[in-house]
Design an enzyme around this catalytic site. Structure first.
Site, PDB file in Angstrom:
ATOM      1  N   PRO A  87      12.745   1.338   1.029  1.00  0.00           N
ATOM      2  CA  PRO A  87      12.154   1.268  -0.366  1.00  0.00           C
ATOM      3  C   PRO A  87      12.816   0.131  -0.997  1.00  0.00           C
ATOM      4  CG  PRO A  87      12.911   3.220  -0.140  1.00  0.00           C
ATOM      5  CD  PRO A  87      13.113   2.839   1.258  1.00  0.00           C
ATOM      6  N   GLU A 114      17.882  11.020   4.171  1.00  0.00           N
ATOM      7  CA  GLU A 114      18.106  10.541   2.688  1.00  0.00           C
ATOM      8  C   GLU A 114      18.348   9.050   2.750  1.00  0.00           C
ATOM      9  OE1 GLU A 114      17.830  11.907  -0.124  1.00  0.00           O
ATOM     10  OE2 GLU A 114      16.883  13.303   1.150  1.00  0.00           O
ATOM     11  N   ARG A 151      -4.316  -7.263  13.318  1.00  0.00           N
ATOM     12  CA  ARG A 151      -5.752  -7.468  13.043  1.00  0.00           C
ATOM     13  C   ARG A 151      -5.960  -9.124  12.789  1.00  0.00           C
ATOM     14  NH1 ARG A 151      -7.016  -8.305   7.760  1.00  0.00           N
ATOM     15  NH2 ARG A 151      -9.121  -7.945   7.989  1.00  0.00           N
ATOM     16  N   ASP A 167     -10.635 -12.039   3.338  1.00  0.00           N
ATOM     17  CA  ASP A 167      -9.855 -10.857   3.164  1.00  0.00           C
ATOM     18  C   ASP A 167      -9.493 -11.085   1.644  1.00  0.00           C
ATOM     19  OD1 ASP A 167     -10.040  -9.946   5.664  1.00  0.00           O
ATOM     20  OD2 ASP A 167      -7.881 -10.398   6.381  1.00  0.00           O
TER      21      ASP A 167
HETATM   22  N1  ADE Z   1      10.863   4.452   3.488  1.00  0.00           N
HETATM   23  C1  ADE Z   1      10.861   5.365   2.521  1.00  0.00           C
HETATM   24  N2  ADE Z   1       9.862   4.976   1.627  1.00  0.00           N
HETATM   25  C2  ADE Z   1       9.114   3.585   2.075  1.00  0.00           C
HETATM   26  C3  ADE Z   1       8.718   2.554   1.435  1.00  0.00           C
HETATM   27  N3  ADE Z   1       7.993   2.592  -0.039  1.00  0.00           N
HETATM   28  N4  ADE Z   1       8.499   1.499   1.990  1.00  0.00           N
HETATM   29  C4  ADE Z   1       9.111   1.303   3.378  1.00  0.00           C
HETATM   30  N5  ADE Z   1       9.782   2.129   3.837  1.00  0.00           N
HETATM   31  C5  ADE Z   1      10.128   3.558   3.260  1.00  0.00           C
END
Ligand code: ADE
Length: 253
Positions: A87, A114, A151, A167
């Site tokens: 994230p 975590e 793709r 696209d």
């Molecule tokens: N791992 C946990 N959440 C994620 C996300 N939003 N994007 C990529 N990897 C992740």
């Protein structure tokens, strides 16, 4: 393109790559997708891949050693780009998919628990997030990225390059609506222009609906999309039909 996926849950990948376009891409050799269990590179009888965080705290952290061993072995054999899903990474966009589709190969590291030991980040050429939310791991992001990249590989979609130029996002706008038979369904009709066989009118209508759709759902995209004179005329027509557009879009013109 060769794609290696490093995961603690290889079984999660059984579905998405075994049907439809991705399956055909693999069967026809456009993409080779190898799913690897990170545990195969873990040391000791118990093949431990996670441990508790230094400094305390909840949850477990993915250990660096198995990930380093796996990436070093696979990279040595293939010269692939290494991507870590997290994230904290840069948000994945159509542009990112286009860039990755030009690579010879990819090694995708799926984080879990975590988090991952910070030293794993140093292995990655890029860290990729698929959006501003937290998932339980990088497996679903890996499926998303593989789908979006494969793709785009030559020969995967029928119709050559034209198949992806319209696209959503490819030209900075969302794609407009599509219709097929029947002409009328539950009182909803296909727009006349699509039935009349006037190609120039169809092209103009499609561009206008693409602008309308972008204006409704993602007006901020219009701030950076390359818009021509016709687009500004079409936006003015849409404004007449629907009322004023958000002030920030008009201000950017
Ligand atoms: N791992 C946990 N959440 C994620 C996300 N939003 N994007 C990529 N990897 C992740």
């Amino acid at each position: 393109m060769k794609i290696h996926i490093l995961t603690l849950f290889p079984e999660m990948f059984a579905g998405p790559f075994s049907c439809s376009i991705l399956k055909r891409a693999v069967d026809e050799g456009a993409a080779e997708i190898r799913i690897h269990n990170l545990r195969d590179w873990a040391a000791g009888r118990h093949r431990i891949t996670d441990d508790s965080p230094f400094g305390g705290g909840v949850g477990m952290v993915l250990k660096p050693e198995p990930v380093y061993r796996a990436v070093e072995e696979l990279r040595e054999n293939t010269g692939c780009r290494v991507i870590l899903f997290s994230p904290q990474g840069k948000v994945f966009r159509q542009e990112t998919a286009q860039e990755l589709a030009r690579e010879k190969g990819l090694i995708l590291i799926c984080g879990r628990y975590e988090g991952v030991d910070e030293r794993i980040r140093a292995l990655a050429d890029r860290q990729v997030s698929i959006g501003d939310y937290v998932l339980t791991g990088g497996e679903i992001p890996a499926m998303v990225v593989v789908d979006a990249v494969v793709r785009l590989l030559p020969g995967v979609l029928g119709g050559g390059e034209a198949a992806t130029t319209d696209d959503s996002f490819a030209a900075g706008l969302l794609e407009g609506p599509h219709y097929t038979k029947p002409r009328s369904f539950r009182g909803l009709s296909v727009p006349e222009v699509l039935l009349a066989g006037n190609h120039a009118a169809v092209r103009r209508w499609r561009r206008k609906e693409s602008l309308r759709c972008t204006l409704r759902s993602r007006p901020e995209l219009l701030l950076v999309a390359p818009l021509g004179r016709e687009d500004l005329e079409l936006l003015a027509e849409i404004e007449k039909e629907e009322g004023p557009r958000p002030a920030f879009v008009s201000a950017a013109e």
